[in-house]
Design a protein around this motif. Structure first.
Motif, mmCIF file in Angstrom:
data_model
loop_
_atom_site.group_PDB
_atom_site.id
_atom_site.type_symbol
_atom_site.label_atom_id
_atom_site.label_comp_id
_atom_site.label_asym_id
_atom_site.label_seq_id
_atom_site.Cartn_x
_atom_site.Cartn_y
_atom_site.Cartn_z
ATOM 1 N N LEU A 169 34.834 -17.347 -9.493
ATOM 2 C CA LEU A 169 33.440 -17.021 -9.146
ATOM 3 C C LEU A 169 32.466 -18.027 -9.754
ATOM 4 O O LEU A 169 31.539 -18.495 -9.079
ATOM 5 N N SER A 173 30.059 -20.588 -7.642
ATOM 6 C CA SER A 173 28.615 -20.442 -7.823
ATOM 7 C C SER A 173 27.955 -21.735 -8.284
ATOM 8 O O SER A 173 26.739 -21.783 -8.444
ATOM 9 N N LEU A 206 32.295 -18.496 -1.090
ATOM 10 C CA LEU A 206 32.096 -17.053 -1.016
ATOM 11 C C LEU A 206 31.951 -16.644 0.443
ATOM 12 O O LEU A 206 31.316 -17.347 1.238
ATOM 13 N N VAL A 245 30.986 -10.125 -3.864
ATOM 14 C CA VAL A 245 31.415 -9.935 -5.256
ATOM 15 C C VAL A 245 31.175 -8.485 -5.658
ATOM 16 O O VAL A 245 30.049 -7.994 -5.570
ATOM 17 N N TRP A 247 31.822 -5.926 -8.924
ATOM 18 C CA TRP A 247 32.230 -5.836 -10.329
ATOM 19 C C TRP A 247 33.002 -4.561 -10.584
ATOM 20 O O TRP A 247 32.671 -3.505 -10.059
ATOM 21 N N LEU A 278 36.348 -8.428 -11.917
ATOM 22 C CA LEU A 278 35.889 -8.179 -10.556
ATOM 23 C C LEU A 278 36.835 -7.221 -9.841
ATOM 24 O O LEU A 278 38.052 -7.356 -9.946
ATOM 25 N N LEU A 315 36.611 -10.173 -4.853
ATOM 26 C CA LEU A 315 36.005 -11.498 -4.724
ATOM 27 C C LEU A 315 36.385 -12.009 -3.338
ATOM 28 O O LEU A 315 37.460 -12.563 -3.131
#
Length: 386
Positions: free
Chosen positions: A238, A242, A361, A368, A370, A379, A382
């Motif tokens: 992730l 990002s 993504l 995403v 959590w 996570l 994902l």
């Protein structure tokens, strides 16, 4: 990857304004503790023998949350007892032994990536890669037969979940897991397998471990290395997805992967806060004197982003600084499984980005998700596409 952890889960928390390195907090359990937010003081606290892990497991000690290890677990011991148990298992995580596992980790990773590619062009990387891979690696290392993997995973996930399962269900699964491990140990006594559990059985036969310690160690190694590695894999992918510049840099320059793995571990540790330690005599930490009976936790998140140590602490900037992050802890309780965790992270990122160079993504409402209610960050989903 038995990290020194004991914190709540969630996205990166909002950071307090710079100030004192040690501050008083009220824990989720309603107790009072000292929180160390400074890198140098964190290293000092984690290594100070006067701050006891064993004392933190006593019935009336201040508690951070209800996801603390048992008193007879290796990470709950001090001094000679801790050193004895650590010595017995440390050989399994030697540089040589871990390096020898690389081909198996590569094969398992490639198998999972091939399955993702066949089902693609999009996938949930948690269920398709980050969760099953560490379990398969640990089962191979410890000596859990492959056909038992799915059952074992169900047990472990219930035990790690501190909100979604009832205490009764947790107790039942824990007993089932203990029974399973006891049966497996007896089965392995008559075989000459090359795995960690067989080596521990030999150590017990030589008088280095009691029967109870053998059972607890087997369970500890499995459980300490599972959820932490699952979380770290997801968080690391992730973080890369990002940060487009970091992603391109690693994808186009394989030699950049090793320092990037360390930077990912620093920036987004799966274990935000250390296990508590209780002072057995007065301990000076910065401007604070921790009195006997008082507890200390170290924020690994804060320590890893200390502006006095890292000039640009909030992004992925490998090779700007050779300071050692706190993600694996420090001192005698430093994570034994760190080399194996690094190996899995490096191999997964390398194979994943080569197999799917256009990885990004997924364009869905919630790519995403959590996890909630775990003792480590991670996570639940994902979702990616390529």
């Amino acid at each position: 990857m038995g990290h020194d952890h004991g914190a709540e889960l969630g996205p990166m928390p909002a950071f307090m304004a710079p100030g004192d390195g040690v501050v008083p907090i009220d824990t989720p359990m309603g107790d009072k503790m000292w929180l160390v937010r400074d890198h140098g003081l964190g290293r000092q606290a984690l290594a100070d023998r006067r701050l006891s892990r064993a004392e933190a497991t006593r019935p009336h000690a201040p508690r951070f949350n209800d996801a603390q290890p048992a008193a007879d677990a290796m990470m709950s011991m001090d001094g000679a007892e801790h050193a004895r148990l650590r010595r017995v298992v440390s050989g399994a995580f030697s540089t040589h032994r871990v390096a020898a596992m690389a081909p198996a980790v590569e094969r398992l990773t490639d198998e999972h990536l091939a399955a993702l590619a066949a089902a693609g062009p999009g996938a949930d990387l948690v269920t398709g890669l980050a969760a099953p891979l560490p379990l398969a690696v640990l089962c191979s290392l410890v000596g859990i037969p492959g056909e038992d993997g799915a059952v074992f995973r169900n047990w472990v996930e219930v035990l790690f979940d501190i909100s979604a399962s009832t205490p009764r269900e947790k107790s039942r699964r824990r007993l089932e897991l203990v029974d399973y491990m006891g049966d497996l140990i007896e089965r392995k006594r008559s075989r000459a397998d090359d795995d960690l559990l067989t080596a521990l059985i030999a150590a017990q036969d030589q008088g280095q471990l009691s029967p109870g310690e053998l059972l607890t160690l087997g369970l500890t190694l499995l459980m300490a290395g599972y959820e932490t590695t699952v979380g770290q894999l997801g968080l690391s992918v992730l973080a890369l997805l990002s940060d487009p510049a970091a992603l391109v840099g690693v994808r186009d320059r394989p030699e950049a992967l090793e320092p990037m793995v360390d930077e990912l571990l620093r920036l987004t540790p799966v274990t935000p806060v250390s296990f508590p330690r209780v002072a057995v005599e007065p301990v000076r930490l910065g401007d604070v004197t921790v009195q006997p009976g008082e507890a200390v936790v170290v924020s690994l998140l804060h320590g890893n982003r200390d502006v006095e140590v890292w000039a640009r602490p909030d992004g992925l900037h490998p090779q700007e600084n050779d300071a050692v992050h706190l993600t694996f802890g420090h001192g005698v309780h430093r994570c034994l499984g760190a080399p194996l965790a690094r190996l899995q992270l490096r191999i997964v990122l390398d194979r994943l980005l080569r197999r799917f160079p256009g990885l990004r993504l997924a364009d869905v409402p919630e790519p995403v998700v959590w996890k909630q209610g775990l003792s480590v960050r991670g996570l639940a989903a994902l979702r990616v596409q390529w």
